[in-house]
Write an enzyme that holds these catalytic residues in place. Sequence first.
Site, PDB file in Angstrom:
ATOM      1  N   GLY A 227      -3.233  16.459  -7.137  1.00 12.43           N
ATOM      2  CA  GLY A 227      -3.272  17.222  -5.862  1.00 12.43           C
ATOM      3  C   GLY A 227      -4.571  17.436  -5.366  1.00 12.43           C
ATOM      4  O   GLY A 227      -4.580  18.177  -4.393  1.00 12.43           O
ATOM      5  N   GLY A 270      -3.848  11.137  -7.520  1.00 12.20           N
ATOM      6  CA  GLY A 270      -3.567   9.887  -6.895  1.00 12.20           C
ATOM      7  C   GLY A 270      -4.691   9.657  -6.016  1.00 12.20           C
ATOM      8  O   GLY A 270      -5.495   9.123  -5.816  1.00 12.20           O
ATOM      9  N   CYS A 338      10.421  -0.406  16.194  1.00 15.72           N
ATOM     10  CA  CYS A 338      11.024   0.021  17.244  1.00 15.72           C
ATOM     11  C   CYS A 338      11.610   1.386  16.889  1.00 15.72           C
ATOM     12  O   CYS A 338      12.912   1.426  16.294  1.00 15.72           O
ATOM     13  CB  CYS A 338      12.349  -0.831  17.584  1.00 15.72           C
ATOM     14  N   GLU A 339      10.982   2.644  17.102  1.00 14.78           N
ATOM     15  CA  GLU A 339      11.067   3.746  16.513  1.00 14.78           C
ATOM     16  C   GLU A 339       9.891   4.496  17.060  1.00 14.78           C
ATOM     17  O   GLU A 339       8.926   3.880  17.051  1.00 14.78           O
ATOM     18  CB  GLU A 339      11.107   3.573  15.179  1.00 14.78           C
ATOM     19  N   TYR A 366      -0.660   6.191  -1.027  1.00 14.75           N
ATOM     20  CA  TYR A 366       0.627   6.335  -0.210  1.00 14.75           C
ATOM     21  C   TYR A 366       0.910   5.546   0.973  1.00 14.75           C
ATOM     22  O   TYR A 366       1.333   5.778   1.997  1.00 14.75           O
ATOM     23  CB  TYR A 366       0.989   7.850  -0.036  1.00 14.75           C
TER      24      TYR A 366
END
Length: 411
Positions: A227, A270, A338-339, A366
């Site tokens: 984190g 990460g 298409c969004e 990510y």
Amino acid sequence: MQLIDNQYFIQNQNVLEICKKFGTPLYVYDGAKIEEQVNKIKSAFGGVDLKIKYACKANTNISVLKLMKKLGVELDVVSPQEMKLGFMAGFSPEQITFTSSGVAFEEIEDSINHGVIINIDNLPTLEKFGQKYGGSVPCMLRIRPNVEGGGNIKIMTGHKDSKFGIAIEQKDEILAITEKYNLNIVGLHQHTGSDIKDGQTFVDAAAVMLDLAFSFPNLKYMDFGGGFKVAYKEGDIVTDMEDLGVKLTTAFKNFCTKYGRELQLWFEPGKYLVSECGFLFATANVVKNNPRKTLIGVNSGLNHLIRPMMYDAYHEVVNVSNPNFAETNTYDVVGYICETDNFAKERVLPIANEGDIMCFLNAGAYGFTMSSNYNSRFRPAEVLIYQNQAYLVRERETMEDIVKNQILADF
Ligand code: PLP
């Protein structure tokens, strides 16, 4: 990425040439940056027996995993599939921890059968584990310390309403199951959330864990999670690793003295290891003057980097083809899905033209791992630059990948 004589470079590799060679959209990772981040943690925690367990959900490319191994980093996995990728990259079972989150018991059995240590996150599973294995297989416990931390509610995991871990207020139940089955609890784990800039949050969560630790006499490891916050833009506050090193080392050493034994201190970052190493390159398909704004539409979208749409994550945008800020415009950078598909809003960038290569920074964590085939688009290729050499570490998908596993119904 460095600007030298008006051209962008990653290590000694000219970025435009890499994009020409491998095509776009393209993920590129800078191995030197990963090494730098690993060394920052190692140097801040030089005073304790430290193990870095890379939370590989951030980026599971097996060549990235191989590099982690080379750097002396071990693995935290959250699925049997990640565990198997770890094996493919050369990790041995004892270098891998399976941090489970409400998984089927078969997955726990599978990881145990492979010799991977399991981190149990709920009481019913602990009970089942006790019934099946008793004290014959060591295990770890994921505790929810009820400490709030993280950049966004969707990435906070240690608070009272979070689904993660066994709540610290269930300590008596944990101890009852431990005693009933004579469990061999060798590690305690917590992960408060992601993008935690305030080092005090880590210190607070660690204090809860260290207090609990006295109830478990067989401990070998204390895992304080991941984190750590990295910079997304200039001036961003980041986790002060040196300061955290001093504060946590002191608390940990004091604890070890009272506990009567030196334990290993684990982190499982990460983003801290791979966010800044990663770049997503995409080509401007269109520069579109809408009456209210000017849009750069690129040949990528939320199918390749979902973080802006999912978490309102900020990704710096660089026009790699035109580094000249003498003439600028304000742009929204959008994808081809298409969004509603924004990468960035109202960014002042050098003048963009069709065909320009745009780069999204902080794309190493990510990014690819959360990518999809939405709109039946191919996922990008991936390149790892290590010691000034560019390695193609994943090929671009093809139509075969899109139809793989599909069956045209026989009716
Ligand atoms: N550990 C656990 C259990 C996690 O769930 C995560 C991220 O979701 C991490 C570590 C890594 O977090 P970060 O990438 O913010 O370091």
